[in-house]
Scaffold this active site. Sequence first.
Site, PDB file in Angstrom:
ATOM      1  N   GLU B 120       0.829  -1.216   0.000  1.00 36.45           N
ATOM      2  CA  GLU B 120       0.000   0.000   0.000  1.00 36.45           C
ATOM      3  C   GLU B 120       0.858   1.259   0.000  1.00 36.45           C
ATOM      4  O   GLU B 120       0.530   2.245  -0.658  1.00 36.45           O
ATOM      5  CB  GLU B 120      -0.942   0.003   1.213  1.00 36.45           C
ATOM      6  CG  GLU B 120      -1.959  -1.130   1.223  1.00 36.45           C
ATOM      7  CD  GLU B 120      -2.754  -1.239  -0.067  1.00 36.45           C
ATOM      8  OE1 GLU B 120      -3.002  -0.200  -0.708  1.00 36.45           O
ATOM      9  OE2 GLU B 120      -3.091  -2.366  -0.466  1.00 36.45           O
ATOM     10  N   HIS B 129      -0.323  -0.753  -9.924  1.00 33.13           N
ATOM     11  CA  HIS B 129      -0.114  -2.199  -9.853  1.00 33.13           C
ATOM     12  C   HIS B 129       0.833  -2.688 -10.951  1.00 33.13           C
ATOM     13  O   HIS B 129       0.838  -2.170 -12.065  1.00 33.13           O
ATOM     14  CB  HIS B 129      -1.445  -2.935  -9.962  1.00 33.13           C
ATOM     15  CG  HIS B 129      -2.165  -2.986  -8.660  1.00 33.13           C
ATOM     16  ND1 HIS B 129      -3.523  -3.103  -8.545  1.00 33.13           N
ATOM     17  CD2 HIS B 129      -1.702  -2.913  -7.388  1.00 33.13           C
ATOM     18  CE1 HIS B 129      -3.861  -3.114  -7.272  1.00 33.13           C
ATOM     19  NE2 HIS B 129      -2.764  -2.992  -6.550  1.00 33.13           N
TER      20      HIS B 129
END
Lengths: 82, 402
Positions: B120, B129
Amino acid sequence: LPVAPKKEKEDVQFAKKYLENFYDFKEEKHSLFKAKDLSLMADKIREMQSFFGLKVTGELNHETMDMMKQPRCGIPDIRSYS
Amino acid sequence: TFPHSPTWQKEDVTYRILNYTPDMLQADVEEAIARAFQLWSSVTPLKFTRVYGGQADIMISFAAGFHGDFYSFDGPGGTLAHAYPPSSGIGGDAHFDEDENWTKFTTYGGYNLFLVAAHELGHSLGLSHSNVFGALMYPIYMARDTRDYQLHQDDIDGIQALYGPPRESSTLPTKPFPTQEPTETIPAEAPTQMSPREEPTETTPFKPPQRPEDCDPHLTFDAITTLRGETLFFKDSYVWRKSPYFSEIEHDTIFSFWPSLIAGFDAAYEVDKRDRVLFFKDDQYWAVSGYNIEPGFPKPIHSLGFPTSVRKIDAAVHDQNTKRTYFFVGHKYWSFNENTHSMERGYPRKIAADFPGIGYPIDAALQKNGYFYFFRGSNQYEVDIKRKKLIRIMKSNSWFNC
């Protein structure tokens, strides 16, 4: 068969939600053109399969469903935050 | 990276832990978060300073269900956490789903907070991502050992594309981060707290050791085993895969087969009748069947019947005919009966007494075609199983068509 098995329906709903969250899939709620929706969904499934290195079929197979059910980060893979 | 590549336009970034999960001790939460920041600070010029009040760049919180943004959490499983890319306000903030079971351990009974936080915080710094399996920024949670955890090269490339490499004067070698200090700046800049070994030195971004060439005459192995007819050779995190069906040697990593296993096996062997391979590292062992790690593992090696004085196994090999497994430790070896699941009486015995000509310690052992192959350094010793007689000595990599 005219009626999809309950499990299959649940899987499709789950997949739609997943694609909405992470791949910017938007189901047209009142669309008369269901075929168009299905085609869009298949495109999104392909996008997702490609991202994860799965076999790209556009179909909601077991491998794809298994990947969708893995615990994951809530950030979209393709779409950005809105 | 995210669209338009948002980044922090400064090198000193603050964070604040707004609340804690009841699943873990507060100190363990703080440690997990601090370690997660340290991963990123070790490969960038960024410094992270914890603040205890007011607005911080990165606000960290645990919450369940709807929690004030447009991305409600979904109960146990599913989405574990999310974080926002750098910007003012909610930008940079990291939210963790309180409906998950957070843990500091790497178990299947919860989610490792350090691993999730590290991921995170990658978002908090501007990384999106990755589709590279094994990268920290891959979107799927994968339990893995977090001791000596290092970023994947893909993560390093990503973050350095945004912030560049660390400055020489502000980098530190990897070291345990402080857990007791009331405030921590990471990397730590308190020379008085460092031992001489931990003094700042010039470091380059972590790169895993390179895989040796197949035909390197000095090639050695950590462990070797058969697996469903193939032979796997292990060295650090690398696997050489020799299949009877293909002429080429395939190169893989342990992570690609078993993401949660720790690289650097001490020993491995297959019990083919049970479709089971056992891997040993330090005083623990794991049983796998194909890609699956059997539940209940790791187990201590002492559960196999070793005395507590044995801290690790050098090598192991299974004899399919007698259903015995030989474990090699230093200059001795044990015989384990796979039928009765017990160590045999009369052991340990000296390796030199029963396998003349084989030195010790043995690095790895393999059973193939009626022979044992004992690997020691860059040599291997072919031994007739029935007669326990040394047949010939070859280079360790003779299996690679060199």
